[in-house]
Design a protein around this motif. Structure first.
Motif, PDB file in Angstrom:
ATOM      1  N   ASP A 170     -28.413 -14.347 -11.064  1.00 42.59           N
ATOM      2  CA  ASP A 170     -28.527 -13.693  -9.902  1.00 42.59           C
ATOM      3  C   ASP A 170     -27.224 -13.933  -8.401  1.00 42.59           C
ATOM      4  N   GLY A 171     -26.957 -13.141  -7.112  1.00 44.78           N
ATOM      5  CA  GLY A 171     -26.744 -13.572  -6.246  1.00 44.78           C
ATOM      6  C   GLY A 171     -26.795 -14.413  -5.856  1.00 44.78           C
ATOM      7  N   ILE A 172     -28.116 -15.116  -5.791  1.00 45.26           N
ATOM      8  CA  ILE A 172     -28.529 -16.123  -4.827  1.00 45.26           C
ATOM      9  C   ILE A 172     -29.190 -17.587  -5.919  1.00 45.26           C
ATOM     10  N   PRO A 173     -28.448 -18.630  -5.413  1.00 47.57           N
ATOM     11  CA  PRO A 173     -29.400 -20.051  -6.102  1.00 47.57           C
ATOM     12  C   PRO A 173     -30.489 -19.616  -6.026  1.00 47.57           C
ATOM     13  N   PRO A 174     -31.041 -20.404  -7.067  1.00 54.03           N
ATOM     14  CA  PRO A 174     -30.469 -21.215  -8.175  1.00 54.03           C
ATOM     15  C   PRO A 174     -29.840 -20.413  -9.397  1.00 54.03           C
ATOM     16  N   TYR A 175     -29.618 -19.051  -8.812  1.00 55.92           N
ATOM     17  CA  TYR A 175     -28.423 -18.171  -9.888  1.00 55.92           C
ATOM     18  C   TYR A 175     -29.477 -18.446 -10.984  1.00 55.92           C
ATOM     19  N   ARG A 176     -30.841 -17.361 -10.923  1.00 52.39           N
ATOM     20  CA  ARG A 176     -31.238 -17.576 -12.246  1.00 52.39           C
ATOM     21  C   ARG A 176     -30.701 -16.433 -13.502  1.00 52.39           C
ATOM     22  N   VAL A 177     -31.507 -16.609 -14.156  1.00 53.89           N
ATOM     23  CA  VAL A 177     -30.533 -15.617 -15.697  1.00 53.89           C
ATOM     24  C   VAL A 177     -31.332 -14.928 -15.783  1.00 53.89           C
ATOM     25  N   ILE A 178     -30.074 -13.177 -15.708  1.00 50.95           N
ATOM     26  CA  ILE A 178     -30.769 -12.033 -16.171  1.00 50.95           C
ATOM     27  C   ILE A 178     -30.726 -11.833 -17.030  1.00 50.95           C
ATOM     28  N   SER A 179     -29.610 -11.817 -18.123  1.00 50.17           N
ATOM     29  CA  SER A 179     -29.498 -11.733 -19.286  1.00 50.17           C
ATOM     30  C   SER A 179     -28.319 -13.188 -19.909  1.00 50.17           C
ATOM     31  N   LEU A 180     -28.455 -13.022 -21.109  1.00 50.32           N
ATOM     32  CA  LEU A 180     -27.318 -13.641 -22.206  1.00 50.32           C
ATOM     33  C   LEU A 180     -27.124 -12.798 -23.125  1.00 50.32           C
ATOM     34  N   ASN A 181     -26.150 -13.061 -24.023  1.00 48.14           N
ATOM     35  CA  ASN A 181     -25.886 -12.482 -25.153  1.00 48.14           C
ATOM     36  C   ASN A 181     -26.198 -13.411 -26.668  1.00 48.14           C
ATOM     37  N   ALA A 182     -26.295 -13.048 -27.471  1.00 47.93           N
ATOM     38  CA  ALA A 182     -25.749 -14.347 -28.501  1.00 47.93           C
ATOM     39  C   ALA A 182     -25.064 -15.310 -28.658  1.00 47.93           C
ATOM     40  N   SER A 183     -23.862 -14.692 -28.280  1.00 50.28           N
ATOM     41  CA  SER A 183     -22.741 -16.092 -28.010  1.00 50.28           C
ATOM     42  C   SER A 183     -23.509 -16.700 -27.378  1.00 50.28           C
ATOM     43  N   ALA A 184     -23.589 -17.205 -26.759  1.00 50.58           N
ATOM     44  CA  ALA A 184     -23.777 -17.608 -24.555  1.00 50.58           C
ATOM     45  C   ALA A 184     -24.720 -18.231 -25.630  1.00 50.58           C
ATOM     46  N   ARG A 185     -26.084 -17.768 -25.686  1.00 45.79           N
ATOM     47  CA  ARG A 185     -27.144 -18.331 -25.965  1.00 45.79           C
ATOM     48  C   ARG A 185     -27.042 -19.890 -27.564  1.00 45.79           C
ATOM     49  N   ASP A 186     -26.060 -19.437 -27.883  1.00 47.76           N
ATOM     50  CA  ASP A 186     -25.549 -20.523 -29.390  1.00 47.76           C
ATOM     51  C   ASP A 186     -24.791 -21.393 -28.530  1.00 47.76           C
ATOM     52  N   LEU A 187     -24.236 -21.363 -27.373  1.00 46.65           N
ATOM     53  CA  LEU A 187     -24.035 -22.362 -25.999  1.00 46.65           C
ATOM     54  C   LEU A 187     -24.431 -22.892 -25.362  1.00 46.65           C
ATOM     55  N   LEU A 188     -25.927 -22.648 -25.197  1.00 48.25           N
ATOM     56  CA  LEU A 188     -26.739 -23.666 -23.795  1.00 48.25           C
ATOM     57  C   LEU A 188     -27.483 -23.629 -24.447  1.00 48.25           C
ATOM     58  N   PRO A 189     -28.661 -24.355 -23.767  1.00 50.99           N
ATOM     59  CA  PRO A 189     -29.218 -24.884 -24.067  1.00 50.99           C
ATOM     60  C   PRO A 189     -30.078 -24.164 -25.036  1.00 50.99           C
ATOM     61  N   ALA A 190     -31.589 -25.013 -25.909  1.00 50.95           N
ATOM     62  CA  ALA A 190     -32.586 -24.008 -26.345  1.00 50.95           C
ATOM     63  C   ALA A 190     -33.438 -23.453 -25.536  1.00 50.95           C
ATOM     64  N   GLY A 191     -34.096 -22.124 -25.808  1.00 52.90           N
ATOM     65  CA  GLY A 191     -34.624 -21.702 -24.366  1.00 52.90           C
ATOM     66  C   GLY A 191     -34.400 -21.144 -23.443  1.00 52.90           C
ATOM     67  N   THR A 192     -32.797 -20.642 -23.348  1.00 58.24           N
ATOM     68  CA  THR A 192     -32.215 -20.479 -22.139  1.00 58.24           C
ATOM     69  C   THR A 192     -32.230 -19.020 -21.955  1.00 58.24           C
ATOM     70  N   GLY A 193     -33.850 -18.456 -20.776  1.00 57.03           N
ATOM     71  CA  GLY A 193     -33.608 -16.760 -21.326  1.00 57.03           C
ATOM     72  C   GLY A 193     -33.671 -16.009 -19.852  1.00 57.03           C
ATOM     73  N   PRO A 194     -33.957 -15.126 -19.433  1.00 61.00           N
ATOM     74  CA  PRO A 194     -34.202 -14.450 -18.204  1.00 61.00           C
ATOM     75  C   PRO A 194     -34.999 -15.787 -17.379  1.00 61.00           C
ATOM     76  N   GLY A 195     -34.737 -15.726 -15.988  1.00 62.36           N
ATOM     77  CA  GLY A 195     -35.194 -16.464 -15.608  1.00 62.36           C
ATOM     78  C   GLY A 195     -35.154 -17.956 -15.210  1.00 62.36           C
ATOM     79  N   THR A 196     -34.314 -18.238 -16.087  1.00 58.72           N
ATOM     80  CA  THR A 196     -33.455 -19.200 -16.023  1.00 58.72           C
ATOM     81  C   THR A 196     -33.039 -20.505 -15.363  1.00 58.72           C
ATOM     82  N   PRO A 197     -33.180 -20.875 -14.098  1.00 60.09           N
ATOM     83  CA  PRO A 197     -32.117 -20.995 -13.529  1.00 60.09           C
ATOM     84  C   PRO A 197     -30.909 -21.726 -14.171  1.00 60.09           C
ATOM     85  N   LEU A 198     -30.248 -21.469 -13.650  1.00 58.82           N
ATOM     86  CA  LEU A 198     -28.428 -21.900 -14.155  1.00 58.82           C
ATOM     87  C   LEU A 198     -28.463 -23.317 -13.989  1.00 58.82           C
ATOM     88  N   PRO A 199     -28.972 -23.925 -13.283  1.00 60.41           N
ATOM     89  CA  PRO A 199     -28.117 -25.948 -13.240  1.00 60.41           C
ATOM     90  C   PRO A 199     -29.867 -26.028 -13.995  1.00 60.41           C
TER      91      PRO A 199
END
Length: 472
Positions: A170-199
């Motif tokens: 989303d456009g407001i800090p802390p920039y919570r995750v709205i969606s991500l694809n499978a390739s992004a999941r492979d690079l980001l920490p386990a458990g990252t999903g909708p609602g996760t703060p980007l930091p």
């Protein structure tokens, strides 16, 4: 060759009949400005001025107070998105139509959300552009920007299959995750999903969003998980899309190269299509006069040379890879090659030539012209005028140096060791490029027993120096 710089603005001197809407065109492509001026005038509007960058455009709007502003979004000095609020404040009742490239529609939508009345996609037929402008001037509904965070389902399907990481926040800090694809999941920490703060998911990406002021320029470098990645950001009114893939991925490098080359080619192709349309639709009732015909023919030649320059670099890069590069050195007058290159690119009003050494060099004149064309093109894309070409004695005996100097911001220090690598561009640059030009220049210089170097200019700017053997 003139020693004067090209003016940044052109103000109309012959006012049209009263009642005609008054228009200012702000775009850094001179041929496109010329086509738009012609189409608008033939369509019954009065073009009162043109500008080549956002800062000059603001000054021109302040001076002319037009009824309509056509505003490009990607320009040097000051981009259209940054100039938009000030232009809107100067002419609150005017219509502002932004011009977007094929790959900048999200940016155009953000401009509409920020106060523009509509956007036109570059490359659309001129008659459709003119019809759209009439709709805007008549007060008909402009396209609304999408609701925050909404993207057609088909697009999500495409992004889900993408072989690179795609993350929407989303456009407001802390920039919570709205969606991500499978390739992004492979690079980001386990458990990252909708609602996760980007930091939490990626401190590097969170810092990028928080500190970068020109997000849509990209690409940027960032450490994501255990990988050094290249990141591109595209913003909508309510969210940010982050596209990223690990560096060192040869397929990824190839994808980036194809995308940037396609972007470079589409600009001239769009202008050539518009030129063909303008010439073919000129009727006996409203014919093109001799001056207009000459300008259009000159534009065709200029855009064709731009395409030739791009394809020449692609061919040269392929020859380098195959070990098939050939040069034909001969005794060559560098001044003559500089003047021919400047004239071919119609840069004679923006480049100053200083000849401090009249010796000839041993070089392939066609290859030297290709090298100078790339350096002059970079000076105008990434730097600022004045641009100076200086022919002088090099620091060592038997060599001649040719400097191409601009007054821009220079090359970031952290990028200088990558300058001459194939398919590389500095993060955050405001102009596109294939990433081949400097690699080609360096290889051609070495093939002619010379070299190319970069130094920072005194007071800012860049100096690229081609050093070649003197003929005597």
């Amino acid at each position: 060759m003139s020693t004067e710089m090209s003016p940044q603005t052109t103000t109309g001197t012959n006012a049209g009949p009263q009642g005609k809407p008054r228009v200012v065109i702000i775009d850094d492509t001179a041929d496109l400005r010329d086509l738009l001026r012609l189409a608008l005038q033939r369509g019954g509007l009065e073009v009162v001025g043109e500008a080549a960058d956002g800062r000059a455009g603001i000054d021109l709007v302040r001076e002319t107070l037009p009824d309509l502003v056509l505003l490009d979004l990607s320009m040097p000095v000051l981009d259209g998105m940054t100039a938009l609020p000030e232009i809107r404040a100067l002419v609150p009742a005017a219509k502002i139509v932004v011009l977007s490239g094929f790959d900048a529609l999200q940016l155009a939508e953000r401009a509409v959300a920020a106060g523009a009345d509509a956007y036109l996609q570059k490359g659309m037929p001129l008659h459709r552009m003119l019809a759209r402008i009439r709709e805007v001037m008549e007060g008909r509904a402009a396209p609304a920007a999408p609701s925050p965070g909404t993207v057609p389902p088909a697009r999500y399907d495409a992004l889900a299959l993408a072989p690179f990481g795609v993350l929407e926040v989303d456009g407001i800090p802390p920039y919570r995750v709205i969606s991500l694809n499978a390739s992004a999941r492979d690079l980001l920490p386990a458990g990252t999903g909708p609602g996760t703060p980007l930091p939490v998911a990626s401190p590097a990406l969170a810092e990028l969003l928080a500190t970068s002021t020109r997000l849509d320029d990209g690409p940027f470098d960032a450490r994501i998980g255990e990988q050094d990645s290249q990141v591109t950001v595209r913003s909508t009114p309510g969210s940010h899309y982050l596209y990223f893939e690990p560096r060192g991925d040869e397929v990824g490098v190839l994808r980036t190269a194809i995308a940037t080359t396609a972007h470079e080619i589409r600009g001239p192709v769009a202008v050539l299509s518009a030129l063909a349309e303008t010439i073919s639709e000129a009727s006996s009732e409203v014919p093109l006069d001799d001056e207009q015909q000459l300008r259009l023919v000159a534009s065709i030649a200029r855009q064709a040379r731009m395409l030739d320059s791009i394809t020449s670099d692609l061919l040269t890069a392929a020859q380098i890879q195959r070990g098939a590069l050939r040069v034909a050195p001969t005794i060559t007058d560098p001044r003559s090659v500089v003047e021919t290159t400047v004239d071919d690119r119609h840069l004679d009003r923006t480049v100053r030539l200083e000849v401090m050494d009249i010796r000839k060099v041993v070089a392939d004149p066609l290859r030297l012209g290709q090298m100078l064309g790339n350096l002059l093109g970079n000076a105008h894309k990434y730097g600022r005028p004045p641009v100076v070409v200086r022919i002088r004695a090099a620091g060592e005996d038997g060599m001649v140096a040719i400097d191409v100097e601009d007054a821009g911001d220079g090359v970031p220090s952290e990028f200088r060791d990558q300058l001459f690598r194939e398919f590389t561009r500095a993060s955050g640059t405001s102009a596109a490029g294939t990433g081949l030009g400097l690699h080609v220049v360096q290889t051609l210089a070495l093939a002619q027993d010379g070299r190319v170097d970069y130094t920072a200019a005194d007071g800012g700017g860049s100096v690229f120096t081609i050093t070649l053997p003197a003929a005597d």
